[in-house]
Motif scaffolding. Structure first.
Motif, PDB file in Angstrom:
ATOM      1  N   MET A   1       0.854  -1.171   0.000  1.00  0.00           N
ATOM      2  CA  MET A   1       0.000   0.000   0.000  1.00  0.00           C
ATOM      3  C   MET A   1       0.901   1.236   0.000  1.00  0.00           C
ATOM      4  SD  MET A   1      -2.961   1.215   2.703  1.00  0.00           S
ATOM      5  CE  MET A   1      -1.973   1.221   4.160  1.00  0.00           C
ATOM      6  N   HIS A   2       0.526   2.219  -0.802  1.00  0.00           N
ATOM      7  CA  HIS A   2       1.259   3.483  -0.838  1.00  0.00           C
ATOM      8  C   HIS A   2       0.364   4.597  -0.303  1.00  0.00           C
ATOM      9  CE1 HIS A   2       3.920   6.658  -2.062  1.00  0.00           C
ATOM     10  NE2 HIS A   2       2.899   7.255  -2.656  1.00  0.00           N
ATOM     11  N   VAL A   3       0.861   5.300   0.693  1.00  0.00           N
ATOM     12  CA  VAL A   3       0.172   6.470   1.233  1.00  0.00           C
ATOM     13  C   VAL A   3       1.109   7.655   0.979  1.00  0.00           C
ATOM     14  CG1 VAL A   3      -0.767   7.552   3.304  1.00  0.00           C
ATOM     15  CG2 VAL A   3      -0.972   5.086   2.996  1.00  0.00           C
ATOM     16  N   PRO A   4       0.633   8.713   0.310  1.00  0.00           N
ATOM     17  CA  PRO A   4       1.517   9.847   0.019  1.00  0.00           C
ATOM     18  C   PRO A   4       2.122  10.448   1.285  1.00  0.00           C
ATOM     19  CG  PRO A   4      -0.568  10.077  -1.149  1.00  0.00           C
ATOM     20  CD  PRO A   4      -0.725   8.928  -0.199  1.00  0.00           C
ATOM     21  N   LYS A   5       3.342  10.931   1.168  1.00  0.00           N
ATOM     22  CA  LYS A   5       4.032  11.561   2.288  1.00  0.00           C
ATOM     23  C   LYS A   5       3.170  12.697   2.855  1.00  0.00           C
ATOM     24  CE  LYS A   5       8.135  13.960   3.635  1.00  0.00           C
ATOM     25  NZ  LYS A   5       9.505  13.830   3.765  1.00  0.00           N
ATOM     26  N   GLY A   6       3.078  12.736   4.182  1.00  0.00           N
ATOM     27  CA  GLY A   6       2.295  13.773   4.849  1.00  0.00           C
ATOM     28  C   GLY A   6       0.846  13.395   5.055  1.00  0.00           C
ATOM     29  N   PHE A   7       0.384  12.339   4.415  1.00  0.00           N
ATOM     30  CA  PHE A   7      -0.983  11.858   4.583  1.00  0.00           C
ATOM     31  C   PHE A   7      -0.954  10.667   5.537  1.00  0.00           C
ATOM     32  CE2 PHE A   7      -1.230  14.250   0.751  1.00  0.00           C
ATOM     33  CZ  PHE A   7      -2.532  14.691   0.638  1.00  0.00           C
ATOM     34  N   ALA A   8      -2.085  10.346   6.106  1.00  0.00           N
ATOM     35  CA  ALA A   8      -2.223   9.169   6.954  1.00  0.00           C
ATOM     36  C   ALA A   8      -3.210   8.224   6.278  1.00  0.00           C
ATOM     37  CB  ALA A   8      -2.747   9.578   8.333  1.00  0.00           C
ATOM     38  N   VAL A   9      -3.335   7.030   6.795  1.00  0.00           N
ATOM     39  CA  VAL A   9      -4.300   6.109   6.195  1.00  0.00           C
ATOM     40  C   VAL A   9      -5.719   6.622   6.349  1.00  0.00           C
ATOM     41  CG1 VAL A   9      -2.824   4.078   6.329  1.00  0.00           C
ATOM     42  CG2 VAL A   9      -4.347   4.603   8.225  1.00  0.00           C
ATOM     43  N   VAL A  10      -5.950   7.502   7.321  1.00  0.00           N
ATOM     44  CA  VAL A  10      -7.208   8.231   7.438  1.00  0.00           C
ATOM     45  C   VAL A  10      -6.839   9.715   7.433  1.00  0.00           C
ATOM     46  CG1 VAL A  10      -9.215   8.750   8.880  1.00  0.00           C
ATOM     47  CG2 VAL A  10      -8.322   6.418   8.790  1.00  0.00           C
ATOM     48  N   THR A  11      -7.334  10.437   6.437  1.00  0.00           N
ATOM     49  CA  THR A  11      -7.024  11.858   6.297  1.00  0.00           C
ATOM     50  C   THR A  11      -8.325  12.647   6.338  1.00  0.00           C
ATOM     51  OG1 THR A  11      -5.054  11.389   4.979  1.00  0.00           O
ATOM     52  CG2 THR A  11      -6.000  13.591   4.762  1.00  0.00           C
ATOM     53  N   PRO A  12      -8.443  13.606   7.247  1.00  0.00           N
ATOM     54  CA  PRO A  12      -9.672  14.411   7.307  1.00  0.00           C
ATOM     55  C   PRO A  12      -9.934  15.144   5.990  1.00  0.00           C
ATOM     56  CG  PRO A  12      -8.355  14.756   9.271  1.00  0.00           C
ATOM     57  CD  PRO A  12      -7.500  13.982   8.303  1.00  0.00           C
ATOM     58  N   TYR A  13     -11.186  15.159   5.577  1.00  0.00           N
ATOM     59  CA  TYR A  13     -11.625  15.838   4.351  1.00  0.00           C
ATOM     60  C   TYR A  13     -12.852  16.650   4.736  1.00  0.00           C
ATOM     61  CZ  TYR A  13     -12.070  16.260  -0.744  1.00  0.00           C
ATOM     62  OH  TYR A  13     -12.115  16.730  -2.033  1.00  0.00           O
ATOM     63  N   ILE A  14     -12.731  17.962   4.717  1.00  0.00           N
ATOM     64  CA  ILE A  14     -13.770  18.842   5.228  1.00  0.00           C
ATOM     65  C   ILE A  14     -14.448  19.583   4.084  1.00  0.00           C
ATOM     66  CG2 ILE A  14     -14.274  20.719   6.831  1.00  0.00           C
ATOM     67  CD1 ILE A  14     -11.466  20.165   8.059  1.00  0.00           C
ATOM     68  N   PHE A  15     -15.768  19.543   4.038  1.00  0.00           N
ATOM     69  CA  PHE A  15     -16.547  20.335   3.087  1.00  0.00           C
ATOM     70  C   PHE A  15     -17.062  21.559   3.831  1.00  0.00           C
ATOM     71  CE2 PHE A  15     -16.592  16.112   1.344  1.00  0.00           C
ATOM     72  CZ  PHE A  15     -16.439  16.331  -0.022  1.00  0.00           C
ATOM     73  N   VAL A  16     -16.784  22.738   3.282  1.00  0.00           N
ATOM     74  CA  VAL A  16     -17.184  23.986   3.939  1.00  0.00           C
ATOM     75  C   VAL A  16     -17.800  24.944   2.931  1.00  0.00           C
ATOM     76  CG1 VAL A  16     -15.392  23.822   5.714  1.00  0.00           C
ATOM     77  CG2 VAL A  16     -14.915  25.080   3.615  1.00  0.00           C
ATOM     78  N   ASP A  17     -18.649  25.818   3.436  1.00  0.00           N
ATOM     79  CA  ASP A  17     -19.124  26.951   2.645  1.00  0.00           C
ATOM     80  C   ASP A  17     -18.039  28.024   2.737  1.00  0.00           C
ATOM     81  OD1 ASP A  17     -21.700  25.896   1.980  1.00  0.00           O
ATOM     82  OD2 ASP A  17     -22.315  26.283   4.048  1.00  0.00           O
ATOM     83  N   GLY A  18     -17.659  28.587   1.602  1.00  0.00           N
ATOM     84  CA  GLY A  18     -16.613  29.614   1.616  1.00  0.00           C
ATOM     85  C   GLY A  18     -15.231  29.025   1.808  1.00  0.00           C
ATOM     86  N   ALA A  19     -14.876  28.047   0.993  1.00  0.00           N
ATOM     87  CA  ALA A  19     -13.604  27.331   1.144  1.00  0.00           C
ATOM     88  C   ALA A  19     -12.393  28.261   1.093  1.00  0.00           C
ATOM     89  CB  ALA A  19     -13.483  26.234   0.085  1.00  0.00           C
ATOM     90  N   GLU A  20     -12.404  29.243   0.212  1.00  0.00           N
ATOM     91  CA  GLU A  20     -11.247  30.140   0.102  1.00  0.00           C
ATOM     92  C   GLU A  20     -10.983  30.855   1.426  1.00  0.00           C
ATOM     93  OE1 GLU A  20      -7.981  31.270  -1.469  1.00  0.00           O
ATOM     94  OE2 GLU A  20      -9.383  30.464  -2.942  1.00  0.00           O
ATOM     95  N   LYS A  21     -12.021  31.403   2.031  1.00  0.00           N
ATOM     96  CA  LYS A  21     -11.864  32.094   3.320  1.00  0.00           C
ATOM     97  C   LYS A  21     -11.480  31.114   4.431  1.00  0.00           C
ATOM     98  CE  LYS A  21     -14.566  36.276   2.749  1.00  0.00           C
ATOM     99  NZ  LYS A  21     -13.434  37.159   2.728  1.00  0.00           N
ATOM    100  N   TYR A  22     -11.993  29.898   4.361  1.00  0.00           N
ATOM    101  CA  TYR A  22     -11.657  28.897   5.369  1.00  0.00           C
ATOM    102  C   TYR A  22     -10.181  28.519   5.283  1.00  0.00           C
ATOM    103  CZ  TYR A  22     -12.012  24.852   8.421  1.00  0.00           C
ATOM    104  OH  TYR A  22     -11.824  23.968   9.456  1.00  0.00           O
ATOM    105  N   ILE A  23      -9.684  28.369   4.079  1.00  0.00           N
ATOM    106  CA  ILE A  23      -8.265  28.062   3.884  1.00  0.00           C
ATOM    107  C   ILE A  23      -7.413  29.200   4.449  1.00  0.00           C
ATOM    108  CG2 ILE A  23      -6.480  27.784   2.109  1.00  0.00           C
ATOM    109  CD1 ILE A  23      -8.817  26.349   0.460  1.00  0.00           C
TER     110      ILE A  23
END
Length: 130
Positions: free
Chosen positions: A1-23
């Protein structure tokens, strides 16, 4: 199994209104560093990857198909007091003062601009939790 560097086998993925401002909030509040971004044909953020030291999360603009979601995150930092101040300055709402906890962390809590909870924690001991 390959997991990209900096990622974990479980990586949070958040859906938000106003993504640019949230970032922008995550960068200002928690020193997140954007490492990748893709946009949908309509220009909305389809996926933005943000690195927090050794961890990565993904953020996407919410839509009818993928409505805004919220979660809670346990975030280790070097200095909990400074990190809390920074988060509050960036627009987070304090939900718990920074205090020393019986399990060896100095911790406070904030609710971010999209309703997510961040437990900002500084480990005071090298001992395990239990």
């Amino acid at each position: 199994m390959h997991v990209p560097k900096g990622f974990a086998v479980v990586t949070p993925y958040i859906f938000v209104d106003g993504a640019e401002k949230y970032i922008e909030f995550l960068e200002a509040a928690f020193n997140a560093i954007e490492i990748g971004r893709s946009k949908a044909p309509n220009g909305r953020i389809a996926n933005c990857q943000l690195r927090f030291d050794t961890a990565t999360i993904m953020v996407s603009e919410a839509s009818e198909q993928f409505p805004a979601s919220s979660g809670a995150f346990y975030f280790y930092v070097e200095d909990a007091d400074t990190a809390m101040e920074r988060a509050l300055d960036a627009g987070a709402e304090k939900i718990m003062d920074v205090e020393n906890m019986p399990y060896g962390d100095r911790q406070g809590g904030v609710r971010d601009t999209s309703g997510n909870i961040w437990w900002v924690s500084e480990r005071l001991s090298a001992a395990p939790y239990f």
